[in-house]
Structure formats: C-alpha cells, structure tokens
Scaffold this motif. Structure first.
Motif, PDB file in Angstrom:
ATOM      1  N   LYS A  41       0.825  -1.208   0.000  1.00 27.96           N
ATOM      2  CA  LYS A  41       0.000   0.000   0.000  1.00 27.96           C
ATOM      3  C   LYS A  41       0.863   1.263   0.000  1.00 27.96           C
ATOM      4  N   PHE A  42       1.997   1.215   0.706  1.00 25.18           N
ATOM      5  CA  PHE A  42       2.907   2.366   0.823  1.00 25.18           C
ATOM      6  C   PHE A  42       4.339   1.890   0.546  1.00 25.18           C
ATOM      7  N   PRO A  43       4.717   1.768  -0.737  1.00 23.53           N
ATOM      8  CA  PRO A  43       6.045   1.220  -1.088  1.00 23.53           C
ATOM      9  C   PRO A  43       7.217   1.950  -0.435  1.00 23.53           C
ATOM     10  N   SER A  44       7.067   3.231  -0.134  1.00 23.95           N
ATOM     11  CA  SER A  44       8.185   3.961   0.471  1.00 23.95           C
ATOM     12  C   SER A  44       8.451   3.515   1.917  1.00 23.95           C
ATOM     13  N   LEU A  45       7.581   2.696   2.477  1.00 24.11           N
ATOM     14  CA  LEU A  45       7.812   2.168   3.836  1.00 24.11           C
ATOM     15  C   LEU A  45       8.689   0.921   3.833  1.00 24.11           C
ATOM     16  N   LYS A  46       9.063   0.430   2.650  1.00 26.18           N
ATOM     17  CA  LYS A  46       9.848  -0.811   2.586  1.00 26.18           C
ATOM     18  C   LYS A  46      11.135  -0.696   3.393  1.00 26.18           C
ATOM     19  N   HIS A  47      11.857   0.404   3.267  1.00 30.78           N
ATOM     20  CA  HIS A  47      13.128   0.519   4.000  1.00 30.78           C
ATOM     21  C   HIS A  47      12.893   0.580   5.509  1.00 30.78           C
ATOM     22  N   VAL A  48      11.757   1.143   5.927  1.00 29.52           N
ATOM     23  CA  VAL A  48      11.424   1.205   7.357  1.00 29.52           C
ATOM     24  C   VAL A  48      11.158  -0.203   7.884  1.00 29.52           C
ATOM     25  N   VAL A  49      10.342  -0.958   7.154  1.00 28.25           N
ATOM     26  CA  VAL A  49      10.014  -2.325   7.550  1.00 28.25           C
ATOM     27  C   VAL A  49      11.274  -3.193   7.520  1.00 28.25           C
ATOM     28  N   ASP A  50      12.088  -3.034   6.471  1.00 27.62           N
ATOM     29  CA  ASP A  50      13.323  -3.815   6.367  1.00 27.62           C
ATOM     30  C   ASP A  50      14.296  -3.517   7.509  1.00 27.62           C
ATOM     31  N   ALA A  51      14.293  -2.267   7.992  1.00 27.98           N
ATOM     32  CA  ALA A  51      15.185  -1.879   9.089  1.00 27.98           C
ATOM     33  C   ALA A  51      14.718  -2.482  10.415  1.00 27.98           C
ATOM     34  N   GLY A  52      13.457  -2.865  10.479  1.00 25.52           N
ATOM     35  CA  GLY A  52      12.925  -3.501  11.684  1.00 25.52           C
ATOM     36  C   GLY A  52      11.872  -2.654  12.355  1.00 25.52           C
ATOM     37  N   VAL A  53      10.738  -3.270  12.599  1.00 26.98           N
ATOM     38  CA  VAL A  53       9.644  -2.616  13.310  1.00 26.98           C
ATOM     39  C   VAL A  53       9.134  -3.585  14.374  1.00 26.98           C
ATOM     40  N   SER A  54       8.435  -3.043  15.330  1.00 29.57           N
ATOM     41  CA  SER A  54       7.748  -3.863  16.321  1.00 29.57           C
ATOM     42  C   SER A  54       6.257  -3.712  16.103  1.00 29.57           C
ATOM     43  N   ILE A  55       5.555  -4.826  16.168  1.00 33.65           N
ATOM     44  CA  ILE A  55       4.103  -4.811  16.066  1.00 33.65           C
ATOM     45  C   ILE A  55       3.557  -5.092  17.459  1.00 33.65           C
ATOM     46  N   VAL A  56       2.676  -4.220  17.907  1.00 35.88           N
ATOM     47  CA  VAL A  56       2.067  -4.387  19.226  1.00 35.88           C
ATOM     48  C   VAL A  56       0.606  -4.772  19.006  1.00 35.88           C
ATOM     49  N   ILE A  57       0.234  -5.931  19.528  1.00 38.13           N
ATOM     50  CA  ILE A  57      -1.132  -6.439  19.390  1.00 38.13           C
ATOM     51  C   ILE A  57      -1.747  -6.506  20.779  1.00 38.13           C
ATOM     52  N   ASP A  58      -2.774  -5.702  20.995  1.00 37.55           N
ATOM     53  CA  ASP A  58      -3.467  -5.665  22.283  1.00 37.55           C
ATOM     54  C   ASP A  58      -2.482  -5.490  23.442  1.00 37.55           C
ATOM     55  N   GLY A  59      -1.490  -4.621  23.242  1.00 28.63           N
ATOM     56  CA  GLY A  59      -0.539  -4.293  24.299  1.00 28.63           C
ATOM     57  C   GLY A  59       0.652  -5.227  24.413  1.00 28.63           C
ATOM     58  N   LYS A  60       0.707  -6.288  23.603  1.00 28.06           N
ATOM     59  CA  LYS A  60       1.818  -7.252  23.657  1.00 28.06           C
ATOM     60  C   LYS A  60       2.728  -7.041  22.450  1.00 28.06           C
ATOM     61  N   VAL A  61       4.013  -6.838  22.710  1.00 30.81           N
ATOM     62  CA  VAL A  61       4.974  -6.575  21.631  1.00 30.81           C
ATOM     63  C   VAL A  61       5.344  -7.876  20.927  1.00 30.81           C
ATOM     64  N   MET A  62       5.176  -7.876  19.601  1.00 29.16           N
ATOM     65  CA  MET A  62       5.560  -9.012  18.753  1.00 29.16           C
ATOM     66  C   MET A  62       6.757  -8.563  17.915  1.00 29.16           C
ATOM     67  N   ALA A  63       7.894  -8.405  18.550  1.00 29.25           N
ATOM     68  CA  ALA A  63       9.036  -7.795  17.874  1.00 29.25           C
ATOM     69  C   ALA A  63       9.571  -8.644  16.727  1.00 29.25           C
TER      70      ALA A  63
END
Length: 85
Positions: A41-63
């Motif tokens: 949806k947002f190709p310019s976010l590829k480098h951000v995602v590739d660098a590493g992100v954390s996903i938080v689901i209902d307050g729990k970090v899924m790093a």
C-alpha cells in the motif's frame, strides 16, 4: 482464505510516507502478511520495515514473530523496533 480487515496505528514519524495518515486499513491474517500489505500500500515504507519494526497487538509486543495471528478486533500498533539495552 479470507483475510481480516485490520486497523493499523502508525507512529507519527511515518506520516510523510502515508500521505499524512497515522491509521491505515489493511487485510491480513498474521503479522507477516500485515507487513507485506503495508509495503504494498505504501512502497516507500519498505526501507522502514526492512530496518525492523515492532508490532504491538493488544498491548503485547511481537518484535520478531511474523506468524502471529491477527484479527479485526485486535488493537494493532506499528512502532519503531524496540531495542534492548
């Protein structure tokens, strides 16, 4: 398989990649699909995602998990990778 419609909350530093949005709707069944859908949806976010992100689901970090299930009722936040120290 039908994918769940998800509302993803993004950190404000990503607004210049998303046309000012800090909340986006995506379709996915797990955290890996969520990241793929985000970059599609947002190709310019590829480098951000590739660098590493954390996903938080209902307050729990899924790093690191890319197979964590996600559902429409989940509260989901995408954050910069939380680094230990």
């Amino acid at each position: 398989k039908i994918k769940h419609k998800l509302k993803i909350n993004l950190w404000s530093g990503l607004k210049h990649h998303t046309g000012g949005l800090t909340e986006v709707d995506l379709y996915a069944n797990n955290t890996g699909e969520l990241l793929i859908a985000l970059v599609e949806k947002f190709p310019s976010l590829k480098h951000v995602v590739d660098a590493g992100v954390s996903i938080v689901i209902d307050g729990k970090v899924m790093a690191y998990s890319l197979s964590e299930p996600v559902h429409s009722e989940n509260e989901i936040y995408l954050l910069q990778r939380i680094k230990g120290g």
